[in-house]
Enzyme design. Structure first.
Site, PDB file in Angstrom:
ATOM      1  N   ARG A  36       0.558  -1.025   0.041  1.00 18.96           N
ATOM      2  CA  ARG A  36      -0.040  -0.059  -0.069  1.00 18.96           C
ATOM      3  C   ARG A  36       0.854   1.292  -0.106  1.00 18.96           C
ATOM      4  O   ARG A  36       0.719   2.069  -0.752  1.00 18.96           O
ATOM      5  CB  ARG A  36      -1.036  -0.031   1.260  1.00 18.96           C
ATOM      6  CG  ARG A  36      -1.726   1.167   1.327  1.00 18.96           C
ATOM      7  CD  ARG A  36      -2.527   0.922   2.693  1.00 18.96           C
ATOM      8  NE  ARG A  36      -2.872  -0.720   2.780  1.00 18.96           N
ATOM      9  CZ  ARG A  36      -3.934  -1.338   2.968  1.00 18.96           C
ATOM     10  NH1 ARG A  36      -5.045  -0.624   2.759  1.00 18.96           N
ATOM     11  NH2 ARG A  36      -4.133  -2.550   3.049  1.00 18.96           N
ATOM     12  N   THR A  37       1.689   1.142   0.864  1.00 17.36           N
ATOM     13  CA  THR A  37       2.599   2.538   0.999  1.00 17.36           C
ATOM     14  C   THR A  37       3.243   2.839  -0.210  1.00 17.36           C
ATOM     15  O   THR A  37       3.804   3.854  -0.753  1.00 17.36           O
ATOM     16  CB  THR A  37       3.402   2.563   2.278  1.00 17.36           C
ATOM     17  OG1 THR A  37       2.574   2.406   3.359  1.00 17.36           O
ATOM     18  CG2 THR A  37       4.278   3.891   2.507  1.00 17.36           C
TER      19      THR A  37
ATOM     20  N   LYS B 237      22.833  -2.913   8.240  1.00 16.30           N
ATOM     21  CA  LYS B 237      22.582  -1.433   8.467  1.00 16.30           C
ATOM     22  C   LYS B 237      23.695  -0.757   8.401  1.00 16.30           C
ATOM     23  O   LYS B 237      24.858  -1.191   7.879  1.00 16.30           O
ATOM     24  CB  LYS B 237      22.211  -1.202  10.034  1.00 16.30           C
ATOM     25  CG  LYS B 237      20.681  -1.772  10.452  1.00 16.30           C
ATOM     26  CD  LYS B 237      20.241  -1.386  11.646  1.00 16.30           C
ATOM     27  CE  LYS B 237      20.778  -3.047  12.351  1.00 16.30           C
ATOM     28  NZ  LYS B 237      20.608  -2.773  13.913  1.00 16.30           N
TER      29      LYS B 237
ATOM     30  N   ARG C  82      11.687   3.070   3.386  1.00 17.62           N
ATOM     31  CA  ARG C  82      11.079   2.259   4.480  1.00 17.62           C
ATOM     32  C   ARG C  82      11.984   1.396   5.088  1.00 17.62           C
ATOM     33  O   ARG C  82      12.870   0.677   4.208  1.00 17.62           O
ATOM     34  CB  ARG C  82       9.853   1.540   3.700  1.00 17.62           C
ATOM     35  CG  ARG C  82       9.611   0.245   4.254  1.00 17.62           C
ATOM     36  CD  ARG C  82       8.589   0.117   5.324  1.00 17.62           C
ATOM     37  NE  ARG C  82       7.498   0.911   5.314  1.00 17.62           N
ATOM     38  CZ  ARG C  82       6.328   0.490   5.196  1.00 17.62           C
ATOM     39  NH1 ARG C  82       5.942  -0.809   5.258  1.00 17.62           N
ATOM     40  NH2 ARG C  82       5.246   1.295   5.169  1.00 17.62           N
TER      41      ARG C  82
ATOM     42  N   HIS D 201       5.691   6.712  11.091  1.00 17.37           N
ATOM     43  CA  HIS D 201       5.232   6.360   9.740  1.00 17.37           C
ATOM     44  C   HIS D 201       4.587   7.709   9.513  1.00 17.37           C
ATOM     45  O   HIS D 201       3.251   7.624   9.400  1.00 17.37           O
ATOM     46  CB  HIS D 201       4.524   5.260   9.610  1.00 17.37           C
ATOM     47  CG  HIS D 201       3.870   4.778   8.231  1.00 17.37           C
ATOM     48  ND1 HIS D 201       4.581   5.652   6.990  1.00 17.37           N
ATOM     49  CD2 HIS D 201       3.257   3.708   7.660  1.00 17.37           C
ATOM     50  CE1 HIS D 201       3.987   5.158   6.017  1.00 17.37           C
ATOM     51  NE2 HIS D 201       3.036   3.777   6.557  1.00 17.37           N
TER      52      HIS D 201
END
Lengths: 181, 314
Positions: free
Chosen positions: B60-61, B88, B110, B138
């Protein structure tokens, strides 16, 4: 102190608008398929006035639209986003119609260039005309108005302020910062 | 009148003022109309390049951001990295620096680690938009929830909003809490004690242990998705048990005898945190949330895009 010259007052603006209303009908070849589209902000009020005047003499309502050209500007990366984006709403279709763009002041022509681009994204009018209350010269693009309330010669240091009753409580056109040549 | 700018990055709603949040919501209004046009596109971001850098799965995002970018005429590239293989720190920054070397203007990121968006924003000149970082924030979800509430109620100030469910693991909850409090709403949290971090009470939110009390109190419920892997981790006894105690059901809403607006950030677990007849009911604004998501993201992209990125200025 900047000098302020009053170019149009209440009654002068009223008579300019009625003349412009007649010219709009003339140049559009009647009111069939006619749509008036005002450019945010003061063009919207002027378009509504002209539509009212034309509607009264012709005895039928004239479709109105409003256009905010902010998202079609060509200077986003140089001067940054205009934070307030206004409403754009057009009649159900502009396809095959005669669209008259209405704005308060015509200067560089860049706003009208943006308006033409935006209109093209909504359809293909039969004709597009331009109607402005004040043409102050200073064009940077090959754009001209079809109906003009008042023509002025100005310099880049001048400012032309248009006030309309609906937003500013009075009708006036003032030249600030210099006298007309 | 001076208009607040957003600065270079959008990391979270915690860092924004009420005026900045209102600026984004007001700017989103005209963008709603762009998505209703026959030609759903304006040239505002023509020539801008945007990378959607997704280190975590998202449908969705990611799609919402991509629609927002395309409707503003930006050029977009999607980089999806399957989460586990990416380490990371340096790797993240190296990826971004390499993208930046290709002269991009914006990164939408994200990432599973809280703070990843900030970390990136501090190290590259392009604009960075946080599309969800770990359990942190978010922000565009928080903003679209605010816009949806404002559409429905005409205001945020004075609204009573209960955030229900797995608040502990939810970045959506954190962005909602910051945004709602800054705009003057009252916020309550409701859910199993294992999933409600007590320290959030210090921010000025109340904790309502029983869902029936939360429904009776609230004007709107923001029902969070229960991440199913939480059951294995022992936070809740079973999904059935969760639905029985905390599920938002038609019956519970009927018992409250008033209208409560229902939000859910998706994807929904129907029959767990929310029942189908509530999700599809007259007071659900779950689909308007999705529609508003595109408008809010267009507003954020537009507001951040002004001015030249640093590599052009230098």
């Amino acid at each position: 102190m900047p000098s302020v010259t009053r170019l149009l007052d209440d009654s002068a603006m009223a008579s300019a608008l009625s003349r412009m209303a007649r010219e709009v009908v003339e140049k559009s070849g009647g009111t069939r398929g006619l749509v008036l589209v005002g450019i945010q902000r003061r063009g919207v009020e002027l378009a509504a006035r002209l539509a009212g005047l034309i509607g009264k003499t012709e005895g039928k309502p004239i479709p109105l639209g409003k256009l905010d050209i902010t998202l079609y500007r060509d200077d986003l990366s140089t001067i940054g986003p205009r934070p307030r984006v206004g409403e754009t709403s057009l009649p159900d279709t502009i396809e095959g119609r005669t669209v008259v763009i209405v704005d308060d002041v015509l200067y560089t022509g860049r706003t009208i260039r943006a308006a033409l681009d935006e209109l093209a994204d909504f359809g293909r009018p039969r004709r597009i005309l331009l109607c402005v209350l004040v043409d102050r010269g200073g064009r940077e693009l090959p754009i001209q108005a079809d109906v003009v309330g008042q023509t002025l010669d100005t310099t880049g240091d001048d400012r032309v302020d248009v006030a309309v009753k609906e937003l500013d409580g009075r009708d006036s056109v003032e030249l600030v910062g210099g006298a007309p040549l | 009148m001076t208009t607040p700018s957003l600065g270079k990055d959008l990391i979270g709603l915690e860092g924004l003022s009420a005026d900045q949040i209102r600026l984004i919501l007001d700017t989103a209004e005209p963008f709603k109309e762009v998505s209703e046009r026959a030609i759903k596109k304006v040239p505002a971001l023509r020539g801008k390049t945007i990378v959607n850098l997704f280190f975590e799965p998202s449908t969705r995002t990611r799609i919402s951001f991509e629609f927002a970018e395309k409707r503003l005429s930006a050029d977009t590239v999607n980089v999806a990295t399957s989460g586990s293989s990416v380490s990371k720190g340096e790797t993240l920054v190296d990826t971004a620096r390499n993208l930046e070397a290709m002269r991009i203007d914006m990164v939408v990121i994200r990432h599973p680690s809280s703070g990843a968006a900030q970390f990136l924003g501090d190290r590259i000149g392009s604009n960075v938009i946080n599309a969800g970082d770990g359990k942190h924030e978010h922000p565009t979800q928080g903003l679209l929830d605010l816009l949806t509430l404002r559409d429905r109620f005409g205001r945020i100030e004075g609204l009573k909003v209960a955030i229900c469910g797995d608040v502990l693991h939810s970045r959506v909850a954190r962005s909602n809490i910051w945004g709602l409090l800054k705009l003057g709403a009252e916020v309550a949290l409701c859910g199993p004690a294992t999933l409600i971090p007590r320290e959030l009470a210090e921010l000025g939110v109340q904790i309502i242990p029983r869902i029936d009390d939360a429904i009776a109190w609230a004007d709107a419920l923001n029902v969070l998705r229960l991440q199913l892997e939480r059951m294995q981790a022992g936070f809740i006894p079973s999904l059935r048990e969760y639905n029985r105690v905390f599920g938002v059901t038609r019956e519970r809403l009927d018992r409250a005898g008033k209208d409560v607006v229902i939000l859910h950030p998706g994807p929904m677990n129907r029959g767990v945190e929310i029942d189908s007849d509530v999700a599809d009911g007259p007071h659900s604004v779950i689909l308007p949330q999705v529609t508003n998501g595109v408008a809010v993201r267009m507003a954020v992209l537009y507001l951040l895009a002004g001015g030249a990125p640093e590599w052009q200025a230098s």
